[in-house]
Design a protein around this motif. Structure first.
Motif, PDB file in Angstrom:
ATOM      1  N   ARG A   1      -4.102  10.079   4.773  1.00 22.58           N
ATOM      2  CA  ARG A   1      -2.731   9.708   4.426  1.00 22.58           C
ATOM      3  C   ARG A   1      -2.659   8.333   3.769  1.00 22.58           C
ATOM      4  NH1 ARG A   1       0.244  11.609  10.069  1.00 22.58           N
ATOM      5  NH2 ARG A   1       0.829  13.721   9.375  1.00 22.58           N
ATOM      6  N   LEU A   2      -3.589   7.464   4.083  1.00 25.16           N
ATOM      7  CA  LEU A   2      -3.610   6.158   3.428  1.00 25.16           C
ATOM      8  C   LEU A   2      -4.289   6.309   2.082  1.00 25.16           C
ATOM      9  CD1 LEU A   2      -3.119   3.012   3.653  1.00 25.16           C
ATOM     10  CD2 LEU A   2      -5.538   2.879   4.246  1.00 25.16           C
ATOM     11  N   VAL A   3      -3.582   5.969   1.015  1.00 24.74           N
ATOM     12  CA  VAL A   3      -4.172   5.964  -0.327  1.00 24.74           C
ATOM     13  C   VAL A   3      -5.003   4.688  -0.418  1.00 24.74           C
ATOM     14  CG1 VAL A   3      -3.713   6.035  -2.800  1.00 24.74           C
ATOM     15  CG2 VAL A   3      -2.185   7.245  -1.214  1.00 24.74           C
ATOM     16  N   ALA A   4      -6.304   4.830  -0.177  1.00 27.95           N
ATOM     17  CA  ALA A   4      -7.172   3.674   0.052  1.00 27.95           C
ATOM     18  C   ALA A   4      -7.144   2.660  -1.085  1.00 27.95           C
ATOM     19  CB  ALA A   4      -8.601   4.146   0.312  1.00 27.95           C
ATOM     20  N   ASP A   5      -7.169   3.117  -2.337  1.00 21.99           N
ATOM     21  CA  ASP A   5      -7.222   2.162  -3.445  1.00 21.99           C
ATOM     22  C   ASP A   5      -5.855   1.548  -3.755  1.00 21.99           C
ATOM     23  OD1 ASP A   5      -5.954   4.303  -4.584  1.00 21.99           O
ATOM     24  OD2 ASP A   5      -7.459   4.675  -6.130  1.00 21.99           O
ATOM     25  N   SER A   6      -4.845   1.905  -2.928  1.00 24.41           N
ATOM     26  CA  SER A   6      -3.516   1.313  -3.134  1.00 24.41           C
ATOM     27  C   SER A   6      -3.329   0.020  -2.347  1.00 24.41           C
ATOM     28  CB  SER A   6      -2.426   2.308  -2.721  1.00 24.41           C
ATOM     29  OG  SER A   6      -2.379   2.458  -1.304  1.00 24.41           O
ATOM     30  N   VAL A   7      -4.239  -0.274  -1.436  1.00 26.71           N
ATOM     31  CA  VAL A   7      -4.084  -1.447  -0.570  1.00 26.71           C
ATOM     32  C   VAL A   7      -4.405  -2.711  -1.361  1.00 26.71           C
ATOM     33  CG1 VAL A   7      -4.685  -2.507   1.619  1.00 26.71           C
ATOM     34  CG2 VAL A   7      -4.771  -0.008   1.386  1.00 26.71           C
ATOM     35  N   LYS A   8      -3.391  -3.559  -1.514  1.00 30.47           N
ATOM     36  CA  LYS A   8      -3.563  -4.783  -2.296  1.00 30.47           C
ATOM     37  C   LYS A   8      -2.966  -5.977  -1.570  1.00 30.47           C
ATOM     38  CE  LYS A   8      -3.459  -2.319  -6.726  1.00 30.47           C
ATOM     39  NZ  LYS A   8      -2.799  -2.179  -8.050  1.00 30.47           N
TER      40      LYS A   8
ATOM     41  N   ASN B   1      -1.475  -9.608  -2.612  1.00 33.36           N
ATOM     42  CA  ASN B   1      -1.016 -10.421  -3.741  1.00 33.36           C
ATOM     43  C   ASN B   1      -1.477  -9.845  -5.082  1.00 33.36           C
ATOM     44  OD1 ASN B   1       0.182 -12.298  -1.936  1.00 33.36           O
ATOM     45  ND2 ASN B   1      -1.815 -13.272  -1.631  1.00 33.36           N
ATOM     46  N   GLY B   2      -1.442  -8.524  -5.168  1.00 32.03           N
ATOM     47  CA  GLY B   2      -1.756  -7.830  -6.410  1.00 32.03           C
ATOM     48  C   GLY B   2      -3.214  -7.499  -6.618  1.00 32.03           C
ATOM     49  N   ALA B   3      -4.104  -8.038  -5.800  1.00 36.55           N
ATOM     50  CA  ALA B   3      -5.540  -7.782  -5.944  1.00 36.55           C
ATOM     51  C   ALA B   3      -5.988  -6.752  -4.916  1.00 36.55           C
ATOM     52  CB  ALA B   3      -6.338  -9.072  -5.769  1.00 36.55           C
ATOM     53  N   ALA B   4      -6.805  -5.795  -5.354  1.00 39.08           N
ATOM     54  CA  ALA B   4      -7.285  -4.758  -4.452  1.00 39.08           C
ATOM     55  C   ALA B   4      -8.087  -5.372  -3.306  1.00 39.08           C
ATOM     56  CB  ALA B   4      -8.149  -3.765  -5.219  1.00 39.08           C
ATOM     57  N   ILE B   5      -7.916  -4.823  -2.101  1.00 41.51           N
ATOM     58  CA  ILE B   5      -8.679  -5.284  -0.950  1.00 41.51           C
ATOM     59  C   ILE B   5     -10.158  -4.962  -1.163  1.00 41.51           C
ATOM     60  CG2 ILE B   5      -9.126  -4.841   1.513  1.00 41.51           C
ATOM     61  CD1 ILE B   5      -6.675  -6.541   1.101  1.00 41.51           C
ATOM     62  N   ASP B   6     -11.001  -5.956  -0.975  1.00 39.65           N
ATOM     63  CA  ASP B   6     -12.445  -5.798  -1.114  1.00 39.65           C
ATOM     64  C   ASP B   6     -13.020  -5.428   0.252  1.00 39.65           C
ATOM     65  OD1 ASP B   6     -15.164  -5.982  -1.411  1.00 39.65           O
ATOM     66  OD2 ASP B   6     -15.159  -8.010  -2.268  1.00 39.65           O
ATOM     67  N   PRO B   7     -13.582  -4.223   0.425  1.00 37.96           N
ATOM     68  CA  PRO B   7     -14.097  -3.821   1.741  1.00 37.96           C
ATOM     69  C   PRO B   7     -15.127  -4.781   2.315  1.00 37.96           C
ATOM     70  CG  PRO B   7     -13.986  -1.937   0.256  1.00 37.96           C
ATOM     71  CD  PRO B   7     -13.718  -3.159  -0.584  1.00 37.96           C
ATOM     72  N   ALA B   8     -15.866  -5.457   1.453  1.00 41.24           N
ATOM     73  CA  ALA B   8     -16.933  -6.338   1.934  1.00 41.24           C
ATOM     74  C   ALA B   8     -16.458  -7.763   2.195  1.00 41.24           C
ATOM     75  CB  ALA B   8     -18.075  -6.363   0.914  1.00 41.24           C
ATOM     76  N   ALA B   9     -15.267  -8.110   1.715  1.00 50.23           N
ATOM     77  CA  ALA B   9     -14.770  -9.479   1.867  1.00 50.23           C
ATOM     78  C   ALA B   9     -14.187  -9.693   3.260  1.00 50.23           C
ATOM     79  CB  ALA B   9     -13.720  -9.765   0.809  1.00 50.23           C
TER      80      ALA B   9
ATOM     81  N   TYR C   1       0.848  -1.195   0.000  1.00 44.38           N
ATOM     82  CA  TYR C   1       0.000   0.000   0.000  1.00 44.38           C
ATOM     83  C   TYR C   1       0.881   1.241   0.000  1.00 44.38           C
ATOM     84  CZ  TYR C   1       0.967   0.306   5.031  1.00 44.38           C
ATOM     85  OH  TYR C   1       1.590   0.393   6.256  1.00 44.38           O
ATOM     86  N   THR C   2       0.246   2.418  -0.133  1.00 41.84           N
ATOM     87  CA  THR C   2       0.950   3.691  -0.189  1.00 41.84           C
ATOM     88  C   THR C   2       0.430   4.629   0.896  1.00 41.84           C
ATOM     89  OG1 THR C   2       1.330   3.514  -2.576  1.00 41.84           O
ATOM     90  CG2 THR C   2       1.441   5.725  -1.619  1.00 41.84           C
ATOM     91  N   LEU C   3       1.354   5.328   1.559  1.00 44.42           N
ATOM     92  CA  LEU C   3       1.023   6.388   2.511  1.00 44.42           C
ATOM     93  C   LEU C   3       1.468   7.716   1.917  1.00 44.42           C
ATOM     94  CD1 LEU C   3       2.139   4.870   5.955  1.00 44.42           C
ATOM     95  CD2 LEU C   3      -0.215   5.234   5.172  1.00 44.42           C
TER      96      LEU C   3
END
Length: 601
Positions: free
Chosen positions: A522-529, A531-539, A511-513
């Protein structure tokens, strides 16, 4: 403390002799015109007498010199460059303090908390009895409690104060019963939830030849947020300012006008150099953090503040509520620095002449003579620890920095997180998909150079224990993607905004700060991955972490919301298993890359 103990202590001080004091220029608390210029008599025959206050903080059971980069201090040179100086170890701390006391018949030694806890194996294996014994030998007069004094709970803290063998493990040496600390631990703002009374003495008064100085000791009010729940069970922690002011008023009513507050909370100087002038350009301009507001709120009845917790070195003047400068000091950590403060005591007013207070930090250098009694103490406990401490656990190809690293992402942090993920990834071990490690739980570096004849590159059990001394049990829990993202935001927002706590993450999580922004943004939310896949908020994700983080410690409330908890082995067991599985003498483990967290400054 008994009269006999005080007499023996005085005798030891008169006889103490050593060499090699490292000094820096004294910093003077500037005051308006009218400063007292009568001059003080350090021997106490005149109206005023100079009382020497020696202080240190955050020893954390480091009896032997700290290893690697954690065992040096930064010194600013005349040309503006900096130099790393090896420092610390009680053999040298004892020599430094004893040398400093020479020629000072009025000398008192105080500590700002965290003398024990998160200790290397030499002390931690024996529930810090060796450190208390060493502090007795150092002639420590008084200490505040720190948060780590509560790591094993109030009952164990009471044993360290009062003595007695460990209730489970018994006595460690045949025919010897642990005597406890011959100095008072002060816990003014820690009370029993049921009785409302302090769990230890709130203050003490140091006396000599009519000179009386009161010491009030407090730890940070937020201790429950940074200690396991069991450690603070049944305790209530109160506001630092209100508590110190309450007992300063009580001491004042008793006729004790000279007061020092020992506060286990601190600040962040603008420079890490121990000899940095943090009163430049103006008084206290070079320091920030919680201690600034605390210092500004504590009654002017208190003449000086000895602080700690942040492991920083500073000598600053911060204005009291009346607007007058007051000395605020901290001596780094691990016994690498001590502070020498001159308190000029007026026998008529019974108060400290604040305009005459002077203070400076000094390096505990390793090029001075060792104190032979401390050498013998270390050797005795090392003999008891040797069968466990010397066992090889793995091999490294170079230093792997953790505590000594100033980077947000630390090589040793990545190694620890990877070990936790690997150990808890199997379905029957918790099915972890990622692991998170709190940076404060990494207490040292892994150092390539041998420390006790084990050979270069060999990691012993004692060295691994020094890195992770808490022996926290590991937890694997379910967290939603939204909760995980919130936790990553909590690294740099809320209680952690001013001083971020960057979690160390296992391989695959990136991820990126963006530190140009503030708070959660400060957390770039869509940068959180993962194994290369974006984190799914609902998963839902299975996340491994130690029990301290899983309880919401360090301000990570989101991590305390996990469900379907499975308790695994200790963090130390997983760390040692990883070292054994991934390294041999012929194929040692290399420092992992630090490419998981991107920082925008």
């Amino acid at each position: 403390m008994s009269a006999t103990s005080q007499k023996n202590r005085a005798s030891r001080r008169v006889l103490a002799a050593a060499a090699g004091l490292a000094t820096v220029g004294a910093l003077v608390a500037a005051m308006p015109a009218g400063a007292d210029d009568r001059g003080a008599d350090r021997h106490g025959s005149g109206r005023t007498v100079d009382v020497q206050l020696l202080s240190f903080n955050d020893l954390h059971g480091n009896l032997e010199p700290p290893a690697g980069s954690a065992g040096s201090v930064t010194e600013k040179q005349a040309d503006g460059t900096t130099k790393a100086i090896p420092a610390g170890g009680v053999e040298y701390l004892a020599t430094s303090l004893r040398t400093a006391r020479e020629g000072h018949p009025y000398s008192v030694t105080a500590a700002g908390g965290d003398m024990v806890g998160a200790s290397p194996l030499l002390s931690g294996l024996f529930h810090d009895e060796p450190t208390i014994e060493a502090l007795n030998g150092l002639d420590l007069d008084v200490s505040a409690v720190g948060n780590h004094e509560f790591d094993e709970g109030a009952t164990e803290l009471g044993r360290l104060q009062n003595g007695g063998c460990h209730p489970v493990e018994g006595c460690y040496e045949p025919g010897k019963t642990f005597e406890g600390a011959d100095f008072p631990y002060l816990a003014a703002n820690v009370t029993n939830e049921k009785t409302g009374k302090p769990v230890l003495k709130p203050y003490t008064v140091w006396k000599k030849d009519g000179v009386r100085i009161g010491f009030i000791g407090v730890t940070l009010e937020g201790t429950p947020n940074i200690v396991t729940a069991n450690g603070v069970k049944g305790l209530k922690f109160h506001d630092e300012i209100e508590t110190v002011n309450k007992y300063a008023k009580e001491l004042d009513r008793q006729g004790v006008k000279s007061i020092v507050a020992l506060i286990h909370e601190g600040g962040a100087p603008a420079s890490t150099a121990y000899n940095y002038d943090c009163d430049s350009p103006g008084a206290g301009d070079g320091i920030s953090g919680p201690i600034v507001d605390i210092a500004k709120g504590i009654t002017p009845k208190v003449d000086a503040l000895v602080t700690g917790h942040t492991h920083q070195a500073y000598v600053c003047t911060v204005p009291d509520p009346a607007g007058k400068p007051r000395m605020v000091t901290s001596a780094s950590s691990f016994g690498k620095i001590y502070t020498d403060t001159t308190l000029t005591y007026d026998r008529r007013t019974k108060d400290i002449v604040r305009t005459s207070v002077r203070s400076a930090n000094h390096v505990v250098r390793r090029d001075q003579a060792k104190a032979t009694d401390m050498t013998a103490l270390i050797a005795r406990w090392n003999t008891l620890a040797a069968p466990i401490a010397g066992r090889p656990q793995g091999f490294i190809a170079a230093d792997i920095n953790g505590r000594g690293s100033t980077a947000p992402e630390k090589p040793l942090g990545n190694l620890i997180a990877d070990a936790q993920l690997e150990g808890l990834a199997p379905a029957d071990k918790g099915g972890a998909q990622l692991a998170l490690m709190n940076p404060g739980g990494i207490r040292s570096d892994l150092v390539y150079a041998q420390s006790a004849g084990e050979g270069d590159g060999v990691v012993t059990y004692g060295e691994a224990f020094t890195v992770q001394p808490f022996t926290n049990m590991m937890n694997v829990v379910d967290l939603t993607g939204a909760q995980l993202i919130t936790a990553l935001q909590q690294q740099v927002s809320g209680s952690n905004e001013a001083s971020p706590k960057i979690l160390q993450v296992s391989r695959g999580l990136t991820y990126t700060l963006d530190m140009t922004k503030s708070g959660a943004a400060r957390l770039v939310a869509d940068s959180v991955k993962l194994n290369g896949a974006a984190i799914d908020p609902a998963a839902s994700y299975r996340v491994a972490m130690n029990e301290f983080l899983a309880g919401g410690g360090d301000g990570f409330a989101a991590l305390g919301q996990g469900t379907n908890k499975l308790v695994g082995p200790s963090d130390l067991d997983l760390f040692n298993a990883y070292l054994a599985a991934h390294s041999t003498a012929s194929a040692p483990l290399a420092p992992p890359a630090t490419d998981r967290i991107t920082i925008i400054k």
